[in-house]
Design a protein around this motif. Structure first.
Motif, PDB file in Angstrom:
ATOM      1  N   SER A   1       0.810  -1.225   0.000  1.00 26.95           N
ATOM      2  CA  SER A   1       0.000   0.000   0.000  1.00 26.95           C
ATOM      3  C   SER A   1       0.841   1.273   0.000  1.00 26.95           C
ATOM      4  O   SER A   1       0.297   2.363   0.116  1.00 26.95           O
ATOM      5  N   ARG A   2       2.150   1.133  -0.145  1.00 30.54           N
ATOM      6  CA  ARG A   2       3.023   2.313  -0.054  1.00 30.54           C
ATOM      7  C   ARG A   2       3.218   3.026  -1.391  1.00 30.54           C
ATOM      8  O   ARG A   2       3.766   4.125  -1.431  1.00 30.54           O
ATOM      9  N   GLY A   3       2.830   2.387  -2.486  1.00 30.88           N
ATOM     10  CA  GLY A   3       3.046   3.002  -3.791  1.00 30.88           C
ATOM     11  C   GLY A   3       4.512   3.078  -4.164  1.00 30.88           C
ATOM     12  O   GLY A   3       4.961   4.050  -4.778  1.00 30.88           O
ATOM     13  N   ILE A   4       5.262   2.022  -3.799  1.00 29.12           N
ATOM     14  CA  ILE A   4       6.703   1.978  -4.044  1.00 29.12           C
ATOM     15  C   ILE A   4       7.017   0.823  -4.986  1.00 29.12           C
ATOM     16  O   ILE A   4       6.549  -0.304  -4.785  1.00 29.12           O
ATOM     17  N   GLY A   5       7.807   1.085  -6.018  1.00 31.06           N
ATOM     18  CA  GLY A   5       8.277   0.041  -6.914  1.00 31.06           C
ATOM     19  C   GLY A   5       9.615  -0.492  -6.432  1.00 31.06           C
ATOM     20  O   GLY A   5      10.454   0.282  -5.964  1.00 31.06           O
ATOM     21  N   PHE A   6       9.823  -1.803  -6.531  1.00 34.07           N
ATOM     22  CA  PHE A   6      11.039  -2.429  -6.001  1.00 34.07           C
ATOM     23  C   PHE A   6      11.663  -3.324  -7.061  1.00 34.07           C
ATOM     24  O   PHE A   6      10.987  -4.182  -7.636  1.00 34.07           O
ATOM     25  N   VAL A   7      12.967  -3.122  -7.316  1.00 31.79           N
ATOM     26  CA  VAL A   7      13.716  -3.965  -8.255  1.00 31.79           C
ATOM     27  C   VAL A   7      14.759  -4.729  -7.453  1.00 31.79           C
ATOM     28  O   VAL A   7      15.739  -4.145  -6.986  1.00 31.79           O
ATOM     29  N   PRO A   8      14.573  -6.046  -7.250  1.00 29.93           N
ATOM     30  CA  PRO A   8      15.520  -6.813  -6.435  1.00 29.93           C
ATOM     31  C   PRO A   8      16.811  -7.122  -7.178  1.00 29.93           C
ATOM     32  O   PRO A   8      16.931  -6.902  -8.390  1.00 29.93           O
ATOM     33  N   GLN A   9      17.752  -7.673  -6.433  1.00 25.55           N
ATOM     34  CA  GLN A   9      19.101  -7.911  -6.948  1.00 25.55           C
ATOM     35  C   GLN A   9      19.112  -8.826  -8.166  1.00 25.55           C
ATOM     36  O   GLN A   9      19.816  -8.568  -9.136  1.00 25.55           O
TER      37      GLN A   9
END
Length: 360
Positions: free
Chosen positions: A80-88
């Motif tokens: 729900s934070r509106g954050i995109g995450f690109v893992p290693q």
């Protein structure tokens, strides 16, 4: 895109050992910040707390005007934070196509239309024809670009990247890095990158945050970080460094490389001075006034440039960086002159006897 403000962030794990200790960080909207530091300094923990994968022991995380973490019971769920995450390692779903991966978090209508997928593939520099391929049919660099496209698909307010290029070879790493930078620039993304690669941080970021033992020790733009590091630990971590004992008198450091002007004001007395290898220039002995004579201890050739190891009498070995042509030979004597000025820092606690280079 939104600003990111981290205030007083603390986190401890086993035995109460602090991993983060009062970290303050501000990332302006539309800017790119790199978190740089050695292994174990708290970079990934900080990223996880921002993403919402873990909760801080103390402090707050604010995205835009919304507090998403701020003590027990106040954390907003990661989804729900509106954050995109690109893992290693990209973290693509192996059973889904490229299109399926990118559209995974989109509303059903957008998944059916496919226009968003084509738009994002173009944004990250990939051909739309790759949409129906499986992840294992892509190169490592292509997989990382698809992972970025997936992170950007829901139009997040913030993008976090956790060492996304570390598994790529040198050429693919540079190519992918440029493509990712271009894609983030194109949409004016606010982005935070975790890396231990100094060149990556300096070349990509608008500002670099250097972490050490869970604390933020310097936050500034890449040029200032390289030219004016906070202390010698930062200086030797961010790029190659030539560090020498010196005696500072009236704004000049007298060291094993001769008399070198000092940046800023430093009290007279003993000091440690910092130069960068590219500041050292080599010539034939006796041709440059004020030069010192050194012996070539070895040459490491990299093609575009070379590292030349110089043995200085009474001061050990230092490195110079030269263009990769007309290089000296091992054992040869050369004159060494310094371009520009040095930075002076307080002497280390171990410096309790005069250094031979300071006798002049």
């Amino acid at each position: 895109m939104s600003t990111l403000t981290v205030t007083g962030l603390c986190k401890s794990y086993a035995a109460g050992v602090p991993v983060l200790d009062g970290v303050d960080l501000h990332v302006p909207s539309g800017s790119f910040t790199a978190l740089l530091g050695p292994s174990g300094c708290g970079k990934t923990t900080l990223l996880r707390l921002i993403a919402g994968f873990d909760d801080p022991d103390d402090g707050t995380v604010v995205v835009g005007d919304r507090t998403v973490a701020g003590g027990p019971g106040r954390s907003v769920a990661a989804r729900s934070r509106g954050i995109g995450f690109v893992p290693q390692e990209g973290g693509l779903f192996p059973h889904l196509t490229v299109a399926g991966n990118i559209s995974f978090g989109l509303p059903r209508r957008q998944r059916r239309e496919g226009s968003r997928v084509r738009e994002l593939l173009g944004l990250v520099g990939l051909d739309a024809a790759l949409a129906d391929r499986s992840p294992h049919q892509l190169s490592g660099g292509q997989q990382q670009r698809v992972a970025l496209a997936r992170a950007l698909a829901p139009a997040p307010s913030l993008v976090l990247l956790d060492e996304p290029f570390s598994s790529l070879d040198a050429t693919l790493r540079e190519e992918t890095r440029l493509a990712v930078s271009a894609a983030l620039d194109a949409i004016g993304a606010t982005a935070v990158l975790v890396t231990h690669d100094q060149a990556e941080a300096l070349s990509m970021a608008d500002q670099v945050a250097v972490l050490r033992h869970g604390r933020l020790v310097q936050l500034t733009d890449p040029r200032t970080l390289y030219r004016n590091p906070q202390d010698l630990d930062v200086a030797t971590f961010v790029g190659e460094a030539v560090v020498l004992d010196a005696d500072v008198r009236a704004g000049t450091a007298h060291c094993a490389l001769g008399a070198v002007p000092v940046d800023g004001s430093h009290p007279d007395g003993r000091a440690r001075v910092l130069l960068r290898p590219e500041q050292l220039r080599l010539s034939a002995p006796g041709t440059e006034p004020g030069s010192v004579v050194a012996r070539i201890g070895g040459v490491d050739f990299f093609g575009h440039d070379a590292r030349v190891r110089l043995v200085l009498p009474g001061a050990g070995t230092v490195s110079a960086r030269l263009v990769g042509a007309d290089l000296p030979s091992t054992g040869e004597e050369v004159a060494v002159t310094v371009l520009g000025s040095a930075q002076a820092f307080p002497p280390s606690a171990a410096d309790d006897v005069p250094h031979p280079a300071l006798s002049a």
